[in-house]
Design an enzyme around this catalytic site. Structure first.
Site, PDB file in Angstrom:
ATOM      1  N   ARG A 257       0.866  -1.175   0.000  1.00 11.84           N
ATOM      2  CA  ARG A 257       0.000   0.000   0.000  1.00 11.84           C
ATOM      3  C   ARG A 257       0.905   1.227   0.000  1.00 11.84           C
ATOM      4  NH1 ARG A 257      -0.703   2.545   4.661  1.00 11.84           N
ATOM      5  NH2 ARG A 257      -0.894   0.856   6.138  1.00 11.84           N
ATOM      6  N   HIS A 261      -3.131   4.294   5.074  1.00  6.79           N
ATOM      7  CA  HIS A 261      -4.142   3.252   5.291  1.00  6.79           C
ATOM      8  C   HIS A 261      -5.518   3.774   4.878  1.00  6.79           C
ATOM      9  CE1 HIS A 261      -6.624   0.209   7.086  1.00  6.79           C
ATOM     10  NE2 HIS A 261      -7.231   1.132   7.796  1.00  6.79           N
ATOM     11  N   TYR A 270       4.973   5.466  11.097  1.00  7.54           N
ATOM     12  CA  TYR A 270       5.366   4.086  11.391  1.00  7.54           C
ATOM     13  C   TYR A 270       6.171   3.391  10.290  1.00  7.54           C
ATOM     14  CZ  TYR A 270       0.948   3.325   8.818  1.00  7.54           C
ATOM     15  OH  TYR A 270      -0.056   3.362   7.879  1.00  7.54           O
TER      16      TYR A 270
END
Ligand SMILES: Cc1ncc(C[n+]2csc(CCOP(=O)(O)OP(=O)(O)O)c2C)c(N)n1
Ligand SMILES: [Mg+2]
Length: 353
Positions: A257, A261, A270
């Protein structure tokens, strides 16, 4: 007492188009140019539509939206492999697949704009509303596939779930039942390396997600999910086998991805830029472009035409969705097949006060 080996399993990895668009001629499927052209157009449309959705959300014209960028080969390859007789049970990340199942893009936009009718899917598309609760779609899929089997229909189910969904009990319930009852279901696990901020390595200790199927008594493969030829061919074959009575199959599509998100997430918190760049270099559209150029299908004029056509489809769909007159009562109407007394009272309170 001698030790006897009672089980041994292996998982293969399939890649047909490498990251630079070179094809493995031993594995190359003989697909007509019309289909390859369709794959390319749909991937470009998917990417541009995705960018548009993010822009709409940023300007308050759409609600929370889960980006598709980087995963176009999975959504497009898998849905193109479905037959009209098959069922498509996606997660939120594959909503673009509805377009390939014949739903207009404006209807998909409506869903992400919070309009109930956006998930009232035309029955002909044989698709379920996308699952937002993680993993619930797997049990639905096994159930639908079991029903198809009981009815003696020659059709199959394709269900999509993320790497994160494989940590849910529902996933394991679904696989166990599917194996025991040999249902015609293809589980496509889209391993995009992350479940929001949880990396794949914290999700499971298994080397592959594919190998989980072996524990439930059926076969699986891992494919390069950024290689549309590998995705398309594998899903097509698995669906055909399922329709012919071979039972369930699991495909782990390894992809990434590229975006956040959802529009409510900041992935910089992150994951590293190097990681994202590693995957940008494995872009699914770029490699099909190189392959098509070698075949004489892709050139600069073709690219301009494909892009212009996509922009027009997207603009028309946004215009249509934004001028759609919604029926506010539908937030009550669509909750249950038959409205409960409580809901009926609440609806009256809302609209008759
Ligand atoms: C049952 C349930 N638990 C938690 C959530 C919150 N949640 C939304 S998306 C997500 C991560 C899913 O990751 P994955 O299955 O890998 O799919 P991806 O978003 O990467 O496509 C979580 C935990 C949810 N929607 N449903
Ligand atoms: Mg994931």
């Amino acid at each position: 007492m001698p030790i006897e080996r009672v089980f041994q399993g292996t998982i293969d990895h399939l890649q047909i188009l490498d990251k630079d668009g070179n094809v493995d001629t031993n594995l190359e499927p003989k697909l007509p140019n019309e289909l390859l052209d369709k794959m390319y157009r749909l991937m470009v449309l998917g990417r541009l539509w995705d960018k548009k959705c993010i822009a709409l959300q940023r300007t308050g014209r759409m609600y929370t939206y889960p980006p598709l960028e980087g995963q176009e080969a999975v959504t497009v390859g898998a849905t193109l492999a479905l037959g009209n007789e098959d069922w498509f049970i996606p997660s939120y990340r594959e909503s673009f697949g509805y377009y390939i199942r014949g739903l207009p893009l404006d209807i998909i936009n409506l869903g992400w704009m919070g309009v109930e009718e956006g998930l009232k899917l035309d029955k002909k598309a044989k698709s379920f509303p996308y699952a937002i609760p993680i993993g619930t779609q797997h049990t639905h899929a096994t159930g639908v596939a079991y029903a198809l089997k009981l009815k003696g229909e020659r059709s199959a189910v394709l269900v999509c779930g993320g790497d994160g969904s494989t940590s849910e009990g529902d996933f394991h319930d679904a696989l166990n039942f599917a194996g025991v009852f040999q249902v015609p279901c293809v589980f496509l696990i889209v391993n995009n390396q992350w479940a929001i901020s949880v990396p794949r390595k914290s999700q499971t200790k298994s080397e592959t997600i594919a190998q989980k199927a072996l524990g439930y008594g059926f076969k699986a493969i891992q494919v390069d999910g950024n290689d549309i030829l590998a995705v398309y061919n594998t899903v097509k074959e698995a669906l055909e086998n399922a329709r012919s009575g071979s039972g369930p199959f699991l495909i782990e599509a390894v992809t990434y991805r590229i975006g956040a998100h959802t529009t409510a997430d900041d992935p910089k918190k992150y994951r590293s830029e190097e990681e994202v760049n590693f995957w940008r270099d494995r872009d699914p559209i770029k490699r099909l472009k190189v392959y098509l150029a070698k075949k004489g299908v892709w050139n600069e004029d073709y690219e301009a035409k494909v892009n212009a056509e996509a922009v027009k489809i997207i603009d028309d769909a946004v215009q249509k969705a934004e001028t759609y007159k919604q029926e506010p009562k539908n937030m009550f109407n669509f909750l249950y097949a038959k409205m409960t007394k409580d809901l009926e009272n609440q609806m009256k309170e809302c609209f008759e006060a």
